[in-house]
Design a protein around this motif. Structure first.
Motif, PDB file in Angstrom:
ATOM      1  N   GLN A 131       0.830  -1.097   0.011  1.00  0.00           N
ATOM      2  CA  GLN A 131      -0.078   0.035  -0.006  1.00  0.00           C
ATOM      3  C   GLN A 131       0.863   1.166  -0.073  1.00  0.00           C
ATOM      4  O   GLN A 131       0.370   2.422  -0.660  1.00  0.00           O
ATOM      5  N   ARG A 156      -2.042  10.854  -0.534  1.00  0.00           N
ATOM      6  CA  ARG A 156      -2.398  10.128  -1.630  1.00  0.00           C
ATOM      7  C   ARG A 156      -1.182   9.593  -2.541  1.00  0.00           C
ATOM      8  O   ARG A 156      -1.076   8.387  -3.143  1.00  0.00           O
ATOM      9  N   ALA A 159      -1.557   4.332  -0.355  1.00  0.00           N
ATOM     10  CA  ALA A 159      -2.944   3.958  -0.807  1.00  0.00           C
ATOM     11  C   ALA A 159      -4.257   3.805   0.360  1.00  0.00           C
ATOM     12  O   ALA A 159      -5.109   4.068   0.042  1.00  0.00           O
ATOM     13  N   VAL A 160      -3.810   3.788   1.678  1.00  0.00           N
ATOM     14  CA  VAL A 160      -4.655   3.582   2.665  1.00  0.00           C
ATOM     15  C   VAL A 160      -4.580   4.663   3.697  1.00  0.00           C
ATOM     16  O   VAL A 160      -4.729   4.461   4.897  1.00  0.00           O
ATOM     17  N   CYS A 196      -5.078   8.203   5.502  1.00  0.00           N
ATOM     18  CA  CYS A 196      -5.986   9.265   5.849  1.00  0.00           C
ATOM     19  C   CYS A 196      -5.701  10.621   5.098  1.00  0.00           C
ATOM     20  O   CYS A 196      -4.789  11.044   5.435  1.00  0.00           O
ATOM     21  N   THR A 203     -10.491   5.830   1.561  1.00  0.00           N
ATOM     22  CA  THR A 203      -9.326   5.195   1.471  1.00  0.00           C
ATOM     23  C   THR A 203      -9.253   3.784   2.308  1.00  0.00           C
ATOM     24  O   THR A 203      -8.251   3.090   2.263  1.00  0.00           O
ATOM     25  N   THR A 235      -9.126   3.571   5.356  1.00  0.00           N
ATOM     26  CA  THR A 235      -8.065   3.780   6.307  1.00  0.00           C
ATOM     27  C   THR A 235      -8.884   3.235   7.779  1.00  0.00           C
ATOM     28  O   THR A 235      -8.056   2.786   8.610  1.00  0.00           O
TER      29      THR A 235
END
Lengths: 193, 277
Positions: free
Chosen positions: B112, B210, B214-215, B217, B258, B260
């Motif tokens: 990620q 971003r 990928a995950v 906040c 996402t 998260t």
């Protein structure tokens, strides 16, 4: 005077009790994980060694030799050492409880540390006088401390080393000890023995 | 005189002498120990982890007896140990102590989170941090070298195949050693029954997050708006959960773009609360 110096250096480096005579290996491997406890253990052993050296010298010269009781040597020396270790244990528990806890089982095990009995027997064998005995014992004790401190320093650094799994723990410790021992053989011939 | 008599007498005299010296020394160097301290030490887990702030279990036991520590001061023992110690001390049992477990505030595993460098040094998070701040683009997340797993004295933390630590909540005792060990402060002690966790600690702006992970906040505030209890607060582009208000309802989990926010639905304690609420 120079004889005393040779005795001291001889016990400290040339015939280091741990690394050349291979006496007292158990605490050498057991208490050499941390520098601080290694110094504490070294001091405790030096203290017991010096005191037991003096007491066994007195007993050898005023009890064993005059009465022809040389066969009681080992028995009597062990008695002396065991009592002195008990004394050190009582003392440390009261005065330095942190060190007492850090040394743990290795403190009473000084009793069975063959370096201390070895010293008492060597003194009797070489027929040292009292001053020579004290110098010899202090040198041997400091030599033991030196070996422990070197080992502890290396082991603290080794924590971060990528050691192969099969060698971790006792394996790498023994190899290290062997290498230090080889290095110490370089002191051979430094003093006339 | 016969040699056997001589040896017996000399050994006897020397032995008696040392016995007297030791007897005297044991009086001089007598240590006063409180029997309650020994009883408490027997109750304690004996891990000597130091999470209580004392040097090992015996230090804590002494602290309780001398009034320096609370009976519930052992985070490893939890409620059972606290009650047993209270009994020894003869005082009322403390209010219910809830068991805490460590939660990781990062979900950026090696798939990620993107890397920005190679690292071949000592496999230790603190070492990697010193060498240019680790390999990942994210400067807030898990470094992935498992210093926490090494530090955990209970074997509750293991590294998964994606180089992210996994806490075994059955083994975790909430001692907090991993909290200290992680150079990025990614562990938090959370009460066991809490099942919703925002697994990110990046204060970076959404765009940067971003790019790096990928995950992570991105600070979109959707969870904060969605939460019926107002348990989520925005702190510098990061959603932070207030566990005192959170009811495990999972409303925030659904809206997080996402992923998260993680919802531990299969925890029995969480299931109970979900069913009630």
């Amino acid at each position: 005077m120079s004889t005393l110096f040779f005795i001291f250096i001889g016990a400290l480096l040339v015939n280091n009790f741990v690394l050349v005579r291979f006496l007292g290996i158990c605490p050498f491997l057991g208490v050499s994980r941390q520098l601080e406890t290694a110094v504490g253990m070294g001091m405790a052993v030096t203290f017991v060694m010096t005191l037991s050296g003096i007491v066994t010298w007195v007993l050898q010269h005023y009890v064993l030799s005059p009465f022809g009781l040389a066969f009681l040597q080992t028995l009597l020396f062990i008695l002396v050492i065991a009592s002195l270790v008990q004394f050190v244990e009582l003392f440390l528990r009261k005065m330095v409880p942190v060190l007492y806890r850090a040394l743990g089982i290795f403190l009473p095990l000084i009793t069975t540390n063959c370096a201390i009995l070895g010293l008492a027997l060597l003194v009797a064998q070489r027929e040292y006088d009292l001053i020579q005995t004290v110098i010899f014992a202090v040198g041997a004790g400091l030599g033991f401390t030196l070996a422990l401190v070197i080992m502890a320093g290396i082991r603290e650094e080794m924590q971060f080393a990528p050691i192969p799994e099969s060698l971790q723990g006792a394996g790498i410790a023994l190899i290290t000890a062997g290498l230090i021992s080889i290095a110490f053989s370089g002191f051979a011939g430094l003093v006339p023995m | 005189m016969d040699i056997s008599w001589l040896s017996m007498i000399s050994m006897g005299v020397v032995g008696a002498f040392f016995a007297l010296v030791l007897a005297y020394a044991s009086n001089v160097f007598a240590v006063d120990t409180d029997p309650r301290a020994e009883a408490i030490e027997e109750i304690l887990p004996g891990a000597n982890c130091g999470a209580c702030g004392f040097s090992g279990c015996s230090g804590f036991a002494e602290g309780v007896v001398t009034g320096k520590a609370e009976v519930s001061g052992c985070p490893v023992g939890g409620a059972n140990v606290a009650n047993a110690i209270a009994e020894v001390m003869g005082i009322a049992a403390p209010a219910d102590v809830k068991r805490k477990v460590a939660q990781l505030l990062c979900a950026g595993d090696c798939e990620q989170a993107k890397n920005r460098a190679e690292y071949n040094g000592v496999a230790d998070c603190r070492a990697a941090l010193l060498a240019g701040g680790g390999v990942k683009m994210c400067t807030y997340g898990c470094l992935g070298f498992g210093s926490c797993a090494v530090a955990c004295p209970f074997g509750a933390i293991s590294m998964d195949e994606k180089d992210l630590p996994v806490v075994d909540e059955d083994l975790c005792t909430g001692c907090g050693i991993c909290v200290e060990a992680c150079p990025r402060d990614l562990f938090q002690l959370v009460e066991e029954q809490q099942g919703v966790h925002i697994r990110c600690r990046s204060f970076a702006r959404g765009k940067e997050v971003r790019q790096a992970c990928a995950v992570g906040c991105i600070g979109c505030r959707r969870c904060a708006r969605e939460c019926p209890e107002e348990a989520i607060e925005m702190v510098d582009n990061l959603a932070v959960i207030n566990y005192e208000k959170c009811t495990n309802c999972g409303a925030c989990v659904a809206v997080c773009p996402t992923n998260t926010i993680h919802w531990q639905k299969d925890k029995p304690e969480v299931e109970k609360l979900v069913a009630v609420g």
